[in-house]
Write an enzyme that holds these catalytic residues in place. Structure first.
Site, mmCIF file in Angstrom:
data_model
loop_
_atom_site.group_PDB
_atom_site.id
_atom_site.type_symbol
_atom_site.label_atom_id
_atom_site.label_comp_id
_atom_site.label_asym_id
_atom_site.label_seq_id
_atom_site.Cartn_x
_atom_site.Cartn_y
_atom_site.Cartn_z
ATOM 1 N N ALA A 407 30.123 -14.134 -3.215
ATOM 2 C CA ALA A 407 30.741 -12.816 -3.054
ATOM 3 C C ALA A 407 29.783 -11.710 -3.473
ATOM 4 O O ALA A 407 29.715 -10.650 -2.838
ATOM 5 C CB ALA A 407 32.029 -12.747 -3.870
ATOM 6 N N GLU A 528 33.730 -6.173 -7.066
ATOM 7 C CA GLU A 528 33.036 -7.455 -7.250
ATOM 8 C C GLU A 528 32.246 -7.480 -8.568
ATOM 9 O O GLU A 528 31.219 -8.136 -8.670
ATOM 10 C CB GLU A 528 32.090 -7.734 -6.070
ATOM 11 C CG GLU A 528 32.764 -7.868 -4.723
ATOM 12 C CD GLU A 528 33.663 -9.092 -4.617
ATOM 13 O OE1 GLU A 528 33.592 -9.972 -5.500
ATOM 14 O OE2 GLU A 528 34.445 -9.161 -3.660
#
Length: 554
Positions: A407, A528
């Site tokens: 990610a 993130e």
């Protein structure tokens, strides 16, 4: 081999030595007993984070030196590549000597870490001194800007026919189907049209890393990074559509039961179902150990979810939710968390959340608008008994942690795409806009910005690609992925800001794409893992690895 490539390798090695000196000083402060003390790490946070930025800058130099060597080996290291190398190394070496920017107002300076002598040695290194004196100069920036104005770009080929074809394919798709409409979609706060999503599915966007036996392309994280970068170069939301499928695909592919893989992976790959990640809560943020949303079993063995989630992207349109929740109230912290694969009915403009037991409210945002953000409220929301990921309770946090590397690599790639978008807009405007009978690019303060934008983009790009290569080899790369995201997000924001500045007042106008790119770039330092969290993780990880090496050597 170019003398500048040899100098780059030497300067990158000198930067690593400087980072090692910083690590030793940090270890003395946060791990005096040989083990990291969490309280001391928090107390000396600025020092720890400064070290993380120094180490990240050094790794960016190493990745860029490797890029130059590969380009030279394929006879692609020409004048523009040399200029990028000289400017990038000159700037980052100067930062390591004088202070690395962690943000606009926070500079990690050598004296704050107690490494003045190491920084002085670094400055006197022959290769470093060469870049400092002849790297990022008025002349090199002007020369690079002139070549950029002629349409030249630094080498981006990867030496792999498939990967280079992927870049070309998605660059063309983005130029035709995303970029011309991005501003209108942004201003209307509209979802990306579903027909465009379907086209992206047809190109394999949602199954890049899903195994071929489940209908995916079976490619790696480097391919995924290329797709994300090129789509984000048109609009960050196009590049981000694949993020949720990437997370869900990796969660299920790595941890799911065979039945779960067979059920979900093919439909994720072909875009039949669109997923969303449901992890964050209003009062927890990055502190996932404090997740309160709970899931309990009813008399039939099905799960019932209760609780609140926030910042859930693309939630209304999604068909599948990966929900991190507490299934064991008696076990505090991470141990009581599990991951549920919760299907839902896709909403529309009239009814965003038609299912019983789930309600959502949109969060209005500055940018990153093409999928929309929501707060979610679960009230006895029913999920079938076989929806527990992998059929194992208490494994949710560990399962999620395995997805963080991919990610963050993808987020870094999105940041690079946004940074290129900012550069593309800035260069076009600087060449077309005239002031005082000259195009803007004729003014050094404008051409300087353009030159540094590209040099930093190449460095962030190569660090991101390096992390992806580690991941594709099956190597642990949590620190490398964090470094890539840390520096790429900073570069995206600085490029977006420079783009607005080059546009002047027009850059602040909603009618100009520069304002959209600025809004979009700002989120990259937050989601993130915020930059502060990333720096903390990187710094602690590097100190811990050195302590482990020291212990094993005893």
């Amino acid at each position: 081999m170019s003398e500048w490539i040899s100098a780059a390798r030497a300067a990158a090695e000198a930067a690593r030595n400087l980072a090692d000196a910083a690590r030793e000083k940090v270890a003395e402060s946060i791990a005096p007993s040989g083990q990291i003390d969490a309280a001391l790490a928090d107390r000396h946070q600025r020092m720890l984070h400064g070290f993380a930025w120094i180490a990240t800058t050094g790794e960016a130099l190493s990745a860029t030196a490797a890029w130059a060597a590969r380009a030279n080996a394929s006879h692609a290291f020409a004048e523009i590549e040399e200029l990028v190398l000289r400017i990038g190394f000159g700037e980052y070496c100067a930062q390591l000597i004088g202070g690395v920017p962690m943000s606009q107002s926070e500079i990690a300076r050598p004296f704050e870490l107690g490494i003045e002598e190491a920084a002085a040695r670094f400055a006197k290194d022959e290769a470093v001194a060469r870049f400092f004196a002849r790297g990022n100069t008025v002349e090199t920036r002007a020369a690079l800007a002139a070549r950029l104005a002629k349409g030249e770009r630094p080498d981006e080929r990867l030496g792999d026919e498939t990967l280079d074809m992927i870049r070309d394919q998605f660059r063309a798709f983005t130029a035709n189907r995303i970029a011309p409409h991005a501003q209108a979609w942004h201003l209307a706060d509209a979802l990306i049209p579903i027909e465009v999503v379907d086209e992206m599915a047809g190109l394999g966007v949602f199954g890049v890393c899903i195994a071929e036996k489940y209908g995916g392309l079976g490619l790696g994280k480097l391919a995924m990074a290329l797709v994300s970068e090129e789509l984000s170069r048109g609009w960050i939301c196009a590049g981000s559509l694949g993020t949720r499928s990437e997370i869900a695909g990796e969660l299920i592919g790595e941890n799911g039961t065979e039945a779960q893989k067979a059920k979900f992976l093919p439909r994720l790959a072909d875009g039949t179902i669109l997923p969303t990640a449901v992890f964050t809560e209003p009062d927890t943020g990055s502190d996932l150990a404090s997740v309160r949303t709970k899931a309990t079993r009813d008399a039939e063995g099905d799960w019932r979810i209760d609780g609140a989630k926030t910042w859930i992207t693309h939630a209304a349109r999604a068909d599948l939710m990966t929900v991190l929740c507490r299934t064991d109230a008696a076990t505090p912290g991470y141990g009581g968390l599990s991951m549920l694969l919760a299907e839902k009915t896709r909403g529309d403009e009239a009814t965003a959340f038609p299912d019983e037991g789930i309600a959502g409210e949109e969060i209005e945002v500055l940018g990153y608008r093409g999928m929309r953000e929501y707060t979610l409220a679960f009230d006895d929301f029913k999920v079938p008994a076989d929806s527990l990921l992998g059929g194992a309770e208490g494994m949710g946090f560990k399962q999620l942690m395995r997805t963080f590397e991919g990610a963050r690599i993808q987020t870094a790639a999105r940041a690079i795409g946004v940074g290129w978008n900012a550069f593309d807009l800035a260069l076009t405007y600087a060449m077309e806009r005239r002031q005082f009978d000259r195009p803007l690019i004729a003014f050094p303060r404008v051409s300087d910005k353009l030159a540094v934008m590209v040099a930093e983009l190449v460095m962030a790009r190569e660090l991101t690609y390096a992390a992806a290569r580690h991941k594709d080899k099956g190597e642990r790369c949590d620190i490398e992925a964090g470094m890539a995201k840390l520096i790429a997000a900073r570069v995206a924001w600085s490029n977006a800001d420079a783009n607005v500045q080059i546009h002047g007042g027009n850059g602040y106008a909603l009618d100009y794409a520069a304002s959209r790119v600025l809004c979009d770039a700002r989120i990259l330092n937050i989601f993130e893992g915020a930059a502060e969290i990333q720096a903390h993780v990187i710094g602690r990880g590097l100190v811990a690895s050195r302590l482990a090496m020291s212990e094993s050597a005893m």
